[in-house]
Design a protein around this motif. Structure first.
Motif, mmCIF file in Angstrom:
data_model
loop_
_atom_site.group_PDB
_atom_site.id
_atom_site.type_symbol
_atom_site.label_atom_id
_atom_site.label_comp_id
_atom_site.label_asym_id
_atom_site.label_seq_id
_atom_site.Cartn_x
_atom_site.Cartn_y
_atom_site.Cartn_z
ATOM 1 N N ARG A 6 0.863 -1.185 0.000
ATOM 2 C CA ARG A 6 0.000 0.000 0.000
ATOM 3 C C ARG A 6 0.896 1.231 0.000
ATOM 4 O O ARG A 6 1.813 1.331 0.812
ATOM 5 C CB ARG A 6 -0.887 -0.009 1.231
ATOM 6 C CG ARG A 6 -1.827 1.152 1.287
ATOM 7 C CD ARG A 6 -2.765 0.987 2.467
ATOM 8 N NE ARG A 6 -3.666 2.114 2.533
ATOM 9 C CZ ARG A 6 -4.075 2.654 3.670
ATOM 10 N NH1 ARG A 6 -3.687 2.155 4.816
ATOM 11 N NH2 ARG A 6 -4.887 3.670 3.663
ATOM 12 N N MET A 7 0.638 2.159 -0.909
ATOM 13 C CA MET A 7 1.411 3.377 -0.993
ATOM 14 C C MET A 7 0.483 4.560 -0.791
ATOM 15 O O MET A 7 -0.552 4.666 -1.456
ATOM 16 C CB MET A 7 2.122 3.473 -2.341
ATOM 17 C CG MET A 7 3.134 4.578 -2.383
ATOM 18 S SD MET A 7 4.178 4.552 -3.850
ATOM 19 C CE MET A 7 5.068 3.032 -3.622
ATOM 20 N N ILE A 8 0.851 5.434 0.142
ATOM 21 C CA ILE A 8 0.057 6.621 0.451
ATOM 22 C C ILE A 8 0.876 7.851 0.078
ATOM 23 O O ILE A 8 2.011 8.005 0.532
ATOM 24 C CB ILE A 8 -0.312 6.664 1.946
ATOM 25 C CG1 ILE A 8 -1.123 5.430 2.316
ATOM 26 C CG2 ILE A 8 -1.056 7.949 2.268
ATOM 27 C CD1 ILE A 8 -1.336 5.256 3.795
ATOM 28 N N LEU A 9 0.297 8.703 -0.746
ATOM 29 C CA LEU A 9 0.943 9.948 -1.161
ATOM 30 C C LEU A 9 0.241 11.103 -0.463
ATOM 31 O O LEU A 9 -0.949 11.327 -0.669
ATOM 32 C CB LEU A 9 0.852 10.126 -2.674
ATOM 33 C CG LEU A 9 1.412 8.993 -3.517
ATOM 34 C CD1 LEU A 9 1.122 9.251 -4.992
ATOM 35 C CD2 LEU A 9 2.895 8.824 -3.283
ATOM 36 N N GLN A 10 0.973 11.821 0.364
ATOM 37 C CA GLN A 10 0.415 12.971 1.058
ATOM 38 C C GLN A 10 0.477 14.192 0.127
ATOM 39 O O GLN A 10 1.308 14.257 -0.767
ATOM 40 C CB GLN A 10 1.208 13.250 2.337
ATOM 41 C CG GLN A 10 1.169 12.123 3.343
ATOM 42 C CD GLN A 10 -0.204 11.931 3.951
ATOM 43 O OE1 GLN A 10 -1.023 12.840 4.003
ATOM 44 N NE2 GLN A 10 -0.470 10.730 4.429
ATOM 45 N N PRO A 11 -0.415 15.182 0.341
ATOM 46 C CA PRO A 11 -0.373 16.402 -0.469
ATOM 47 C C PRO A 11 1.009 17.065 -0.358
ATOM 48 O O PRO A 11 1.617 16.998 0.707
ATOM 49 C CB PRO A 11 -1.445 17.284 0.151
ATOM 50 C CG PRO A 11 -2.382 16.318 0.808
ATOM 51 C CD PRO A 11 -1.515 15.189 1.291
ATOM 52 N N SER A 20 -4.476 9.534 -3.725
ATOM 53 C CA SER A 20 -3.599 9.562 -2.564
ATOM 54 C C SER A 20 -3.219 8.171 -2.056
ATOM 55 O O SER A 20 -2.264 8.046 -1.308
ATOM 56 C CB SER A 20 -4.249 10.354 -1.427
ATOM 57 O OG SER A 20 -5.443 9.727 -1.019
ATOM 58 N N GLU A 21 -3.949 7.132 -2.446
ATOM 59 C CA GLU A 21 -3.637 5.776 -1.985
ATOM 60 C C GLU A 21 -3.657 4.797 -3.141
ATOM 61 O O GLU A 21 -4.520 4.869 -3.998
ATOM 62 C CB GLU A 21 -4.641 5.316 -0.928
ATOM 63 C CG GLU A 21 -4.522 6.067 0.367
ATOM 64 C CD GLU A 21 -5.387 5.477 1.462
ATOM 65 O OE1 GLU A 21 -5.659 4.266 1.430
ATOM 66 O OE2 GLU A 21 -5.783 6.251 2.347
#
Length: 94
Positions: A6-11, A20-21
């Motif tokens: 799982r990859m989460i990209l924050q602003p 974002s995910e």
């Protein structure tokens, strides 16, 4: 064999990939560095933010399962099934 990460990209990184995910399928012996290169193949606009040449940008913080991973360890830190990578930009100010 592949694993799911799982990859989460924050602003503001999420705007470069339109989400974002992500659930990302990667090779079994993939490293954090390799996973980041893989996501840049799908979302090339991320590359200029995540990388400087062949190295990682000093303005990106990478967390693996909640723990900060120093950029120099990303090439040898292997991922396992259901790991979570969270990426956020360092705060720049003046």
């Amino acid at each position: 064999m592949t694993i799911n990460v799982r990859m989460i990209l924050q602003p503001p990184l999420d705007s470069l990939a339109n989400n974002s995910e992500y659930e990302q399928e990667i090779g079994n012996n993939c490293t954090v560095y390799g996973a980041l290169r893989d996501i840049c193949e799908s979302y090339p606009r991320l590359r200029e933010q995540l990388f400087q040449g062949e190295g990682l940008s000093p303005f990106i913080h990478i967390f693996l399962n909640g723990d900060l991973i120093p950029s120099e360890r990303c090439k040898d830190k292997h991922l396992a099934e259901q790991d979570e990578l969270c990426l956020l930009t360092a705060i720049r100010g003046g």
